[in-house]
Design an enzyme around this catalytic site. Structure first.
Site, short mmCIF file in Angstrom:
data_model
loop_
_atom_site.label_atom_id
_atom_site.label_comp_id
_atom_site.label_asym_id
_atom_site.label_seq_id
_atom_site.Cartn_x
_atom_site.Cartn_y
_atom_site.Cartn_z
CG HIS A 1 -1.99 -1.02 1.21
ND1 HIS A 1 -2.90 -1.15 0.19
CD2 HIS A 1 -2.30 -1.99 2.11
CE1 HIS A 1 -3.72 -2.15 0.45
NE2 HIS A 1 -3.37 -2.68 1.60
CG ASP B 1 -2.95 -8.40 0.63
OD1 ASP B 1 -2.18 -8.76 1.52
OD2 ASP B 1 -3.98 -7.72 0.83
CG HIS C 1 -6.94 -5.36 1.84
ND1 HIS C 1 -6.49 -6.33 2.72
CD2 HIS C 1 -8.14 -4.97 2.29
CE1 HIS C 1 -7.39 -6.50 3.68
NE2 HIS C 1 -8.40 -5.70 3.44
CG ASP D 1 -5.18 -10.19 3.19
OD1 ASP D 1 -4.79 -10.74 2.14
OD2 ASP D 1 -5.03 -8.97 3.39
#
Length: 344
Positions: free
Chosen positions: A159, A195, A197, A284
């Protein structure tokens, strides 16, 4: 497969974060790395410490003023009589000026950070730099001839943009690894992000480049963090147009849809014909993850590793998310062993 790990990760223990309107203990905690380390060692991976690297390796993908901020933020915080964990209280949003970096630490926090879920503490920079060195060491192993390597990075990185941090991420480990591969013999590199996200920071760093393609399979930003990036129509710009590929999926996605979408992403990578691939390895996507909403089971992670192996490319795995702490190690080890067994 060799794994790279630094105990300095434990220097970053964030305290509290603001998650969907509630102040809660940080989901990104030191125990994540402890469980992963135990599981990969049990799976037979050889664990190595990171090599030292100059800061120039980081500055190839990150803005120098931003890196200076990360290095000195806690000292600036202490200089105004503060202690504990640091979170911003204001942000440089759309109507605010973007061309002036505030001189004070409270303003700088909101200038460089884009959420209230990524605290800085006294040991954060030590952990962040060690995490980047883990990714660089894994990339160096592959550049030197290893078929694959795994970087147990904590904090994670995908991120973090060129001059922004958030989503538990400060320096973009996957981007730093990809740039290292570019600088050491790989003309084309892909970063594949699995991931839950979207890796908005990685996309930001390589948005206008054609030599590093970004491909991401993730939860739809219509409902999932980071909310404002990761839509399918984001394709890059300038020389980078067409070298960014996003595959957003809805909450509740299970293995069948995920597997088919991952196959699509792998087909895009094959068409690009890269020399190496960096995997932003978040687990995740797991059904019991507390801040995610896919329904993959433990039995699916070896299959992900095996699918990645079909690329037949030198591969650097860089650890990202995964917050079902008790199971994170098993899920990570399953991806890595699935990959290794498919390449045996």
């Amino acid at each position: 497969m060799k794994a790279v790990y630094s105990p300095l990760h434990s220097r970053h223990d964030g305290g509290m974060e603001l998650h969907r309107g509630e102040l809660v203990p940080c989901y990104e905690m030191p125990r994540r790395a402890d469980y992963i380390l135990a599981a990969i060692e049990a799976a037979g991976l050889e664990t190595l410490p990171p090599r030292p690297f100059t800061l120039e390796t980081v500055l190839k993908v990150h803005d120098a003023a931003f890196v200076t901020f990360l290095r000195t933020a806690f000292d600036q915080w202490k200089a105004i009589g503060k202690d504990g964990f640091m979170l911003p209280s204001g942000f440089a949003a759309r109507s605010m000026r973007q061309d002036v970096i505030p001189p004070g630490i409270n303003g700088k926090l909101g200038y460089y950070c884009y959420d209230a879920g990524t605290p800085i503490v006294e040991g954060t920079w030590d952990a962040v730099l060690a995490s980047a060195h883990c990714a660089l060491t894994a990339a160096a192993l592959v550049a030197d001839g290893e078929r694959s390597a795994y970087a147990l990075c904590r904090p994670p990185g995908h991120h973090a943009g060129a001059s922004t941090y958030g989503g538990y991420c400060f320096l973009n480990n996957a981007a730093i690894a990809a740039q290292y591969l570019r600088d050491h013999g790989s003309a084309r590199v892909v970063v594949l992000d699995v991931d839950y996200h979207h890796g908005n920071g990685t996309q930001d760093i390589f948005w206008s480049r054609e030599d590093v393609m970004t491909v991401s399979v993730h939860g739809s930003p219509e409902t999932e963090y980071p909310f404002f990036r990761g839509f399918a129509d984001e394709r890059g710009e300038g020389k980078g147009e067409g070298f960014c590929h996003n595959f957003p999926l809805p909450r509740g996605t299970g293995w069948d849809e995920y597997s088919a979408t991952l196959d699509q992403a792998l087909a895009v990578i094959r068409d690009y014909a890269p020399d190496a691939v960096v995997i932003s390895l978040g687990v995740d996507t797991y059904e019991n993850d507390p801040i995610s909403a896919f329904t993959l089971g433990q039995q699916h992670y070896p299959l992900i590793g095996a699918k990645i192996a079909t690329l037949g490319l030198p591969t650097v795995f860089v650890q990202e998310g995964g917050y079902a702490v008790a199971d994170i190690g098993t899920n990570v080890a399953n991806v890595l062993t699935g990959f290794e067994q498919a390449t045996a």
